[in-house]
Design a protein around this motif. Structure first.
Motif, short mmCIF file in Angstrom:
data_model
loop_
_atom_site.label_atom_id
_atom_site.label_comp_id
_atom_site.label_asym_id
_atom_site.label_seq_id
_atom_site.Cartn_x
_atom_site.Cartn_y
_atom_site.Cartn_z
N GLY A 84 0.80 -1.22 0.00
CA GLY A 84 0.00 0.00 0.00
C GLY A 84 0.83 1.27 0.00
N VAL A 85 2.06 1.16 -0.45
CA VAL A 85 2.96 2.31 -0.47
C VAL A 85 2.86 3.02 -1.82
CG1 VAL A 85 5.40 2.96 -0.45
CG2 VAL A 85 4.55 1.26 1.17
N THR A 86 2.89 4.34 -1.80
CA THR A 86 2.77 5.05 -3.07
C THR A 86 4.03 5.80 -3.46
OG1 THR A 86 1.79 6.88 -1.88
CG2 THR A 86 0.26 5.35 -2.95
N LYS A 87 4.97 5.91 -2.53
CA LYS A 87 6.21 6.62 -2.88
C LYS A 87 7.40 5.97 -2.17
CE LYS A 87 8.65 10.00 -4.63
NZ LYS A 87 8.97 9.94 -6.06
N VAL A 88 8.37 5.57 -2.96
CA VAL A 88 9.55 4.91 -2.39
C VAL A 88 10.70 5.91 -2.38
CG1 VAL A 88 11.20 3.04 -2.73
CG2 VAL A 88 8.78 2.67 -3.23
N LYS A 89 11.38 5.97 -1.24
CA LYS A 89 12.46 6.95 -1.09
C LYS A 89 13.80 6.34 -1.52
CE LYS A 89 14.25 10.01 2.47
NZ LYS A 89 14.43 10.09 3.92
N ALA A 90 13.97 5.08 -1.18
CA ALA A 90 15.24 4.43 -1.55
C ALA A 90 15.05 2.93 -1.70
CB ALA A 90 16.31 4.72 -0.49
N VAL A 91 15.89 2.36 -2.53
CA VAL A 91 15.87 0.91 -2.79
C VAL A 91 17.22 0.36 -2.34
CG1 VAL A 91 15.73 -0.84 -4.60
CG2 VAL A 91 14.35 1.23 -4.78
N ASN A 92 17.19 -0.67 -1.51
CA ASN A 92 18.45 -1.24 -1.03
C ASN A 92 18.71 -2.59 -1.71
OD1 ASN A 92 18.81 0.92 0.75
ND2 ASN A 92 17.51 -0.08 2.29
N LEU A 93 19.91 -2.70 -2.24
CA LEU A 93 20.25 -3.85 -3.05
C LEU A 93 21.58 -4.44 -2.59
CD1 LEU A 93 19.16 -4.93 -5.96
CD2 LEU A 93 21.10 -3.68 -6.86
N ARG A 94 21.67 -5.75 -2.62
CA ARG A 94 22.96 -6.43 -2.36
C ARG A 94 23.50 -6.97 -3.68
NH1 ARG A 94 23.70 -9.73 2.53
NH2 ARG A 94 23.37 -11.52 1.18
N LEU A 95 24.74 -6.62 -3.98
CA LEU A 95 25.33 -6.97 -5.26
C LEU A 95 26.68 -7.66 -5.06
CD1 LEU A 95 24.88 -6.45 -8.35
CD2 LEU A 95 26.21 -4.36 -8.06
N GLY A 96 26.73 -8.94 -5.41
CA GLY A 96 27.99 -9.67 -5.27
C GLY A 96 28.98 -9.25 -6.35
N LYS A 97 30.26 -9.33 -6.02
CA LYS A 97 31.28 -8.91 -6.99
C LYS A 97 31.39 -9.88 -8.17
CE LYS A 97 34.02 -5.70 -4.40
NZ LYS A 97 35.18 -5.47 -3.54
N LEU A 98 30.76 -11.04 -8.06
CA LEU A 98 30.74 -11.98 -9.19
C LEU A 98 29.34 -12.09 -9.78
CD1 LEU A 98 32.91 -15.08 -8.25
CD2 LEU A 98 33.38 -13.41 -10.03
N SER A 99 28.52 -11.08 -9.58
CA SER A 99 27.14 -11.14 -10.09
C SER A 99 27.10 -10.88 -11.59
CB SER A 99 26.28 -10.10 -9.38
OG SER A 99 26.74 -8.80 -9.71
#
Lengths: 129, 234
Positions: free
Chosen positions: A22-37
């Motif tokens: 039920g959210v209408t505005k996202v302030k930030a997205v947090n992502l985990r990214l491996g160095k071999l992705s």
């Protein structure tokens, strides 16, 4: 360069999760990214802003936590962090370490929602539609 | 100031592709077809290698190939000379193949009538590494003309491969290919990976590659048999 299609997938997943909550505005997205992705951080940051246009994520910040490669060392019998993605050897004892424990992650971990703006944005969306 | 609310998600971005790839893998296993994903940089000799592989295998096995390119049907036409059924996937600018593209291009074939299915990925050492296609194994090609340190420059794709194939060995001497350095680079980014040397032109090393294919197919069949007997017992 497949970061743009990855960015669209991130936006799609994040938008779906936001809608479900039920959210209408996202302030930030947090992502985990491996160095071999196989995904380049800078290219992804660049692509994200484009992919986020005209979505609930427009203007949101993409926070990327880069994960080092961790492999299992059979000699030390423990997981070790590799200082380089080019040398799959234990930094302690130099044994080859083919078993990867961490480093391929491409994971959306969480969204940051600014509840202060929530009401305002909801109204704006309502007026717009 | 109010702290932003955190909405936990923990969602794998490639989940959709991974799920499709799992379905494909189950489909391939049920049909008893061994699927090989060939990856390399453009121009490393994937098509010539595959052409020779299909030509040789076509005598004793039922084989087919899917070939991915950004544009043109040229590779499919080349590969079709081997006598094996071949289908071109034009990605229209996309730099890699995804599981969905594989799933969408299998309808012409009865998988149960195939022994081997080869997927020639788009020539690219970066993007294909992230996408599981449901294959039994991934073979990465490195030609002697490319430079021995290429695996160090593209560790991700070499690390994701199950076998490395050094191609164009007939040119090794002319380009002063340093075999020890190439082996060291490959083993550095993927310790223990089997390495084969071939010349698609002279046919040298192709027998060893066919033996490798056969052993992988046997391995997959044993695993499938063990799995089915386990589920019968359960």
């Amino acid at each position: 360069m497949h970061e743009l299609s990855i960015a669209y997938s991130i936006v799609e997943s994040a938008e779906e999760a936001a809608r479900n909550a039920g959210v209408t505005k996202v302030k930030a997205v947090n992502l985990r990214l491996g160095k071999l992705s196989g995904v380049v951080k800078d290219a992804l940051l660049f692509s994200f802003d484009i992919a986020a246009q005209e979505t609930l994520l427009e203007g949101a910040k993409l926070n990327i936590e880069e994960l080092n490669v961790i492999a299992y060392c059979p000699t030390c019998n423990e997981n070790v962090e590799l200082p380089s993605v080019q040398i799959f050897r234990c930094p302690v004892c130099n044994t080859p370490t083919p078993t990867l424990i961490q480093g391929k992650e491409l994971e959306l971990t969480s969204l940051e929602i600014d509840d202060e703006n929530e009401q305002e944005v909801t109204n704006a969306t309502a007026t717009h539609s | 100031m109010q702290q932003p609310r955190i909405l936990e998600i923990r969602h794998n971005i490639l989940k959709k592709n991974d799920q499709l790839a799992r379905n494909l893998r189950a489909q391939f296993q049920a049909a008893n077809v061994c699927v090989v994903d060939l990856v390399s940089s453009p121009g490393s000799g994937k098509t010539a290698f595959l052409e020779e592989t299909l030509r040789r295998l076509n005598q004793d096995f039922r084989v087919a190939a899917l070939v991915g390119d950004l544009a043109t049907e040229n590779d499919a036409m080349r590969l079709a000379r081997s006598g094996a059924p071949v289908k071109q996937i034009q990605t229209a600018g996309i730099c890699h193949l995804e599981a969905e593209m594989i799933a969408n291009n299998l309808s012409d074939w009865n998988l149960a009538e195939l022994d081997y299915l080869f997927i020639e990925n788009v020539g690219n050492l970066v993007c294909p590494s992230s996408y599981d296609l449901g294959e039994n194994f991934r073979a990465v090609l490195l030609s002697v003309t490319e430079g021995e340190d290429k695996p160090l420059k593209y560790p991700t794709i070499f690390n994701s491969a199950d076998v490395a194939i050094i191609t164009k060995m007939d040119l090794a001497e002319a380009v002063e290919f340093d075999k020890d350095a190439a082996y060291a680079s490959i083993q550095s980014v993927r310790p223990g990976i089997p390495i084969l040397e071939v010349s698609s032109k002279s046919g040298a090393g192709i027998d060893a590659w066919l033996a490798f294919l056969k052993s992988e197919k046997d391995k997959a069949e044993r695993a499938a048999a063990a799995q089915s007997s386990q589920s019968t017992n359960a």
